[in-house]
Design a protein around this motif. Structure first.
Motif, PDB file in Angstrom:
ATOM      1  N   TYR A 243       1.240  -1.181  -0.084  1.00  0.00           N
ATOM      2  CA  TYR A 243       0.379  -0.116  -0.172  1.00  0.00           C
ATOM      3  C   TYR A 243       0.623   0.628  -0.354  1.00  0.00           C
ATOM      4  CZ  TYR A 243      -4.342   2.633   1.724  1.00  0.00           C
ATOM      5  OH  TYR A 243      -5.068   3.662   1.378  1.00  0.00           O
ATOM      6  N   ILE A 244       1.036   1.604  -1.315  1.00  0.00           N
ATOM      7  CA  ILE A 244       1.587   3.692  -1.292  1.00  0.00           C
ATOM      8  C   ILE A 244       0.821   4.135  -1.519  1.00  0.00           C
ATOM      9  CG2 ILE A 244       3.608   4.524  -3.071  1.00  0.00           C
ATOM     10  CD1 ILE A 244       3.755   1.819  -3.647  1.00  0.00           C
ATOM     11  N   ILE A 245       1.493   5.645  -0.578  1.00  0.00           N
ATOM     12  CA  ILE A 245       0.374   6.927  -0.291  1.00  0.00           C
ATOM     13  C   ILE A 245       1.795   7.931  -0.513  1.00  0.00           C
ATOM     14  CG2 ILE A 245      -0.476   8.109   1.316  1.00  0.00           C
ATOM     15  CD1 ILE A 245      -0.830   5.962   3.057  1.00  0.00           C
ATOM     16  N   GLY A 246       1.137   8.642  -1.565  1.00  0.00           N
ATOM     17  CA  GLY A 246       2.124   9.483  -2.011  1.00  0.00           C
ATOM     18  C   GLY A 246       3.883   9.606  -2.024  1.00  0.00           C
ATOM     19  N   GLU A 247       4.117   7.971  -2.680  1.00  0.00           N
ATOM     20  CA  GLU A 247       5.222   8.233  -2.767  1.00  0.00           C
ATOM     21  C   GLU A 247       5.598   7.235  -4.475  1.00  0.00           C
ATOM     22  OE1 GLU A 247       8.311   7.933  -1.772  1.00  0.00           O
ATOM     23  OE2 GLU A 247       7.709   9.665  -0.646  1.00  0.00           O
ATOM     24  N   ASN A 248       6.191   7.946  -5.650  1.00  0.00           N
ATOM     25  CA  ASN A 248       6.652   7.171  -6.486  1.00  0.00           C
ATOM     26  C   ASN A 248       8.022   6.292  -7.241  1.00  0.00           C
ATOM     27  OD1 ASN A 248       5.617   6.507  -9.443  1.00  0.00           O
ATOM     28  ND2 ASN A 248       6.924   8.763  -9.931  1.00  0.00           N
ATOM     29  N   PRO A 249       7.915   5.164  -6.123  1.00  0.00           N
ATOM     30  CA  PRO A 249       9.449   4.283  -6.349  1.00  0.00           C
ATOM     31  C   PRO A 249       9.675   4.032  -7.065  1.00  0.00           C
ATOM     32  CG  PRO A 249       7.351   3.127  -5.017  1.00  0.00           C
ATOM     33  CD  PRO A 249       6.981   4.605  -5.193  1.00  0.00           C
ATOM     34  N   LEU A 250       8.955   3.737  -8.411  1.00  0.00           N
ATOM     35  CA  LEU A 250       9.492   2.972  -9.313  1.00  0.00           C
ATOM     36  C   LEU A 250      10.116   4.182 -10.552  1.00  0.00           C
ATOM     37  CD1 LEU A 250       6.628   0.727 -10.640  1.00  0.00           C
ATOM     38  CD2 LEU A 250       8.596   0.374 -10.143  1.00  0.00           C
ATOM     39  N   VAL A 251      10.678   5.596  -9.778  1.00  0.00           N
ATOM     40  CA  VAL A 251      11.025   6.476  -9.956  1.00  0.00           C
ATOM     41  C   VAL A 251      12.017   6.381  -9.709  1.00  0.00           C
ATOM     42  CG1 VAL A 251      11.374   8.972 -11.161  1.00  0.00           C
ATOM     43  CG2 VAL A 251      10.061   7.188 -12.246  1.00  0.00           C
ATOM     44  N   SER A 252      11.774   6.761  -7.964  1.00  0.00           N
ATOM     45  CA  SER A 252      12.812   7.746  -7.235  1.00  0.00           C
ATOM     46  C   SER A 252      13.531   6.134  -6.339  1.00  0.00           C
ATOM     47  CB  SER A 252      11.775   7.660  -5.959  1.00  0.00           C
ATOM     48  OG  SER A 252      11.284   6.819  -4.904  1.00  0.00           O
ATOM     49  N   ASP A 253      13.344   4.785  -6.932  1.00  0.00           N
ATOM     50  CA  ASP A 253      13.811   3.603  -5.596  1.00  0.00           C
ATOM     51  C   ASP A 253      14.898   2.985  -6.739  1.00  0.00           C
ATOM     52  OD1 ASP A 253      12.377   3.402  -3.916  1.00  0.00           O
ATOM     53  OD2 ASP A 253      11.603   1.211  -4.588  1.00  0.00           O
ATOM     54  N   PRO A 254      16.206   2.607  -5.842  1.00  0.00           N
ATOM     55  CA  PRO A 254      17.565   2.389  -6.209  1.00  0.00           C
ATOM     56  C   PRO A 254      17.174   1.451  -7.227  1.00  0.00           C
ATOM     57  CG  PRO A 254      17.469   1.996  -4.455  1.00  0.00           C
ATOM     58  CD  PRO A 254      16.365   2.578  -4.182  1.00  0.00           C
ATOM     59  N   ASP A 255      18.346   0.926  -8.608  1.00  0.00           N
ATOM     60  CA  ASP A 255      18.496  -0.187  -9.087  1.00  0.00           C
ATOM     61  C   ASP A 255      17.083  -0.549  -9.743  1.00  0.00           C
ATOM     62  OD1 ASP A 255      18.932  -2.430 -10.043  1.00  0.00           O
ATOM     63  OD2 ASP A 255      19.892  -3.699  -8.591  1.00  0.00           O
ATOM     64  N   LEU A 256      16.548   0.553 -10.643  1.00  0.00           N
ATOM     65  CA  LEU A 256      14.710   0.683 -11.277  1.00  0.00           C
ATOM     66  C   LEU A 256      14.514  -0.842 -11.342  1.00  0.00           C
ATOM     67  CD1 LEU A 256      13.397   3.514 -12.040  1.00  0.00           C
ATOM     68  CD2 LEU A 256      12.921   2.381 -10.348  1.00  0.00           C
ATOM     69  N   ASN A 257      15.530  -2.150 -12.190  1.00  0.00           N
ATOM     70  CA  ASN A 257      15.105  -2.833 -13.056  1.00  0.00           C
ATOM     71  C   ASN A 257      15.650  -4.000 -12.003  1.00  0.00           C
ATOM     72  OD1 ASN A 257      15.892  -1.877 -15.717  1.00  0.00           O
ATOM     73  ND2 ASN A 257      18.188  -2.067 -15.705  1.00  0.00           N
ATOM     74  N   HIS A 258      16.052  -4.147 -11.231  1.00  0.00           N
ATOM     75  CA  HIS A 258      16.159  -4.831  -9.684  1.00  0.00           C
ATOM     76  C   HIS A 258      14.610  -4.329  -8.944  1.00  0.00           C
ATOM     77  CE1 HIS A 258      15.767  -5.606  -5.906  1.00  0.00           C
ATOM     78  NE2 HIS A 258      16.241  -6.789  -5.992  1.00  0.00           N
ATOM     79  N   ALA A 259      13.511  -3.252  -9.216  1.00  0.00           N
ATOM     80  CA  ALA A 259      12.760  -2.715  -8.504  1.00  0.00           C
ATOM     81  C   ALA A 259      12.194  -3.317  -9.304  1.00  0.00           C
ATOM     82  CB  ALA A 259      12.769  -1.351  -7.509  1.00  0.00           C
ATOM     83  N   GLU A 260      11.715  -2.809 -10.502  1.00  0.00           N
ATOM     84  CA  GLU A 260      10.596  -3.540 -11.479  1.00  0.00           C
ATOM     85  C   GLU A 260       9.645  -5.180 -11.433  1.00  0.00           C
ATOM     86  OE1 GLU A 260      12.130  -1.899 -15.165  1.00  0.00           O
ATOM     87  OE2 GLU A 260      11.177   0.355 -14.537  1.00  0.00           O
ATOM     88  N   LYS A 261      10.901  -5.599 -11.188  1.00  0.00           N
ATOM     89  CA  LYS A 261      11.343  -6.811 -10.291  1.00  0.00           C
ATOM     90  C   LYS A 261      10.379  -7.629  -9.833  1.00  0.00           C
ATOM     91  CE  LYS A 261      13.446 -11.189 -10.088  1.00  0.00           C
ATOM     92  NZ  LYS A 261      14.923 -12.132 -10.616  1.00  0.00           N
TER      93      LYS A 261
END
Length: 527
Positions: A243-261
């Motif tokens: 449950y994500i509130i007011g965040e956009n981790p699919l741009v802001s997280d590190p190593d996005l390829n890993h995060a998308e997976k």
């Protein structure tokens, strides 16, 4: 912040490190620039030739990821030359002997070999900082977003305590919060290991207090996961929903390829936001929420000032207040949460939060109050640690330099650091809805020095590919005077060329913050 924003102008010396203040905190930076204009000493220590260096008396350029070394180097000189505040150290601190022993080897020459800062500049800076009647330290995510970020912050606290610059006007160690109300979110328990006001969830007495306030039984005393741990668990299939509130981790997280997976492994994801962000587009359910101008409540800013927020415009469509969405969801899940308005919620907050206990809705009707404010008669606390530290005596931490998790090599010869530009905010969820801001800053860029561009036979404005061990992006080259040889800067706002496809997800072991500020990259001309 231990002190207030206005305090900056009363400091004899301001040391700014790991903060591109004019672009990331443009309002606060006016206090820094005004102090410099009035003859106060400004020292900037930063890997880039940021705009604030134009106002500084001196700019020291360390290699990214070497902050502990130069801070220890300053303390080495201060102790060796007997410039430390002996009375403050003796009466207000402990652990000095261990600190003094650790910094012995951090001679100016030794520090120069690690950081690239000239040894004479280390000596001169140490003398200026220690001899000041009062000096303040301002820092931001250039200090914290490292695998040793917690130790970086402790080192700055060491330096301030050593010189007796804590607990008085114009002094202190002052983090500049990266987003609006980050301070308030942390104060309200927006961390996995604490209730409000940093009361530990592992403390049975704290749990009992909240059980009584909320009329529930069996609150867990086991700390939860931080964001970065959630992503790891999602990749392993151990975390099923988010449950994500007011965040956009699919741009802001590190190593996005890993995060998308990792996000792709989730069985169910809810996003609560004001725009359909890149993350919201992947969600199973999206709850449209009110923006700041559409609701009542409070914000707690970077100087711990609790302030009223008032509704200015009506919300569009089917949007709800964030708290109303959460209350309705909790009620439908069998735990009724009924509040009339934001004022009623704030009243509960101060009942269970010692540092907010004396802050009433009426008292902050016109002017905010700095916490801690324990009673309604208390005026608030603009400056922390005036008489003693929270633990009693301030504790020096003897800390050794540790290199970044990833350094340049033959395959990836450049150092990448990331950050923001003045025209956009975080992942651009709001600012990129503005035509004017998009005209001023339309796309991602790769900031490089003229020397490095010449070595690579690259011209300003041409498209380049940037590679790390984790991914690749294509963006436009910007040959800039801000850049220094060997270090590349890329803003992380732009999803189409997301800098975080390159960054390293290695974490600080304490705060679990990723090492956004240092990784190794290579560059080539795009086809």
């Amino acid at each position: 912040m231990t002190n207030t924003i206005a305090d900056i102008e009363t400091a004899d010396v301001t040391l700014v490190t790991g903060s591109n203040t004019t672009e990331n905190h443009p309002v606060l930076s006016t206090f820094v620039k005004r102090a410099a204009l009035h003859g106060k000493t400004l020292i900037v220590i930063d890997p880039r030739r940021i705009k604030l260096t134009q106002h500084a008396n001196s700019w020291l350029r360390p290699q990214p990821g070497t902050d502990i070394a130069w801070i220890n180097g300053l303390m080495h000189v201060i102790i060796k030359e007997d410039l430390h505040d002996k009375k403050f150290v003796e009466e207000r601190t402990e652990g000095f002997e261990a600190l003094a022993e650790t910094v012995k080897k951090y001679t100016p020459e030794y520090v120069e070999a690690i950081t690239g800062i000239d040894a004479d500049d280390i000596v001169a800076t140490a003398r200026k900082f220690a001899r000041a009647r009062v000096a303040t330290i301002l820092y931001c995510m250039g200090i914290t977003q490292h695998t040793c970020g917690t130790d970086n912050v402790k080192s700055l606290a060491n330096l301030s305590m050593l010189c007796g610059h804590m607990g008085k006007p114009g002094g202190g160690v002052n983090p500049l919060r990266g987003q609006n109300n980050v301070q308030g979110a942390c104060d309200m328990g927006g961390l996995p290991n604490v209730f409000t006001a940093y009361q530990s969830v592992a403390d049975p007495n704290s749990a009992k207090k909240y059980e009584a306030a909320w009329d529930v039984e069996g609150l867990s005393t086991t700390p939860g996961l931080v964001v970065t741990e959630m992503i790891q668990k999602a990749e392993l299939g151990e975390l099923k929903s988010l449950y994500i509130i007011g965040e956009n981790p699919l741009v802001s997280d590190p190593d996005l390829n890993h995060a998308e997976k990792a996000f792709g492994n989730l069985e169910f994801m809810v996003v609560q936001d004001i725009f359909l962000t890149e993350t919201a587009q992947m969600a199973d359910v999206v709850f449209p929420a009110f923006c700041f101008a559409e609701k009542e409540g409070t914000f707690s800013n970077t100087e711990r000032r609790v302030q009223r927020v008032r509704k200015a415009v009506e919300a569009p469509g089917f949007a709800w207040e964030d708290w109303k969405i959460l209350c309705e969801l909790a009620t439908r899940m069998g735990n009724p949460m009924n509040y009339e308005n934001a004022e009623e919620i704030f009243e509960e907050i101060r009942m269970v939060t010692p540092s907010y206990a004396g802050i009433t809705w009426e008292r902050i009707d016109q002017t905010g109050i700095h916490w801690p404010c324990p009673t309604e008669e208390h005026p608030g606390t603009p400056i922390l640690h005036t008489a003693q530290f929270t633990r009693g005596k301030g504790l020096f931490h003897a800390i050794e330099h540790q290199p970044p998790a990833e350094l340049p090599d033959d395959a990836y010869p450049f150092m990448l650091t990331t950050g923001r530009v003045i025209y956009h905010y975080h992942t651009g969820s709001m600012t990129m809805q503005s035509r004017g801001l998009n005209e001023l800053s339309p796309e991602c860029f790769v900031e490089i020095s003229s020397n490095d561009a010449a070595k690579l036979d690259l011209a300003d404005g041409e498209m380049v590919n940037v590679f790390s061990r984790r991914g690749k992006i294509t963006a436009r080259l910007n040959v800039s005077e801000k850049a220094v040889d060997g270090t590349i800067f890329i803003p992380f706002h732009f999803a189409k060329a997301a800098a975080n496809r390159l960054t390293n997800a290695r974490l600080d072991p304490v705060a679990k913050i990723p090492e956004f500020k240092v990784c190794a990259i290579s560059i080539e001309k795009a086809a």
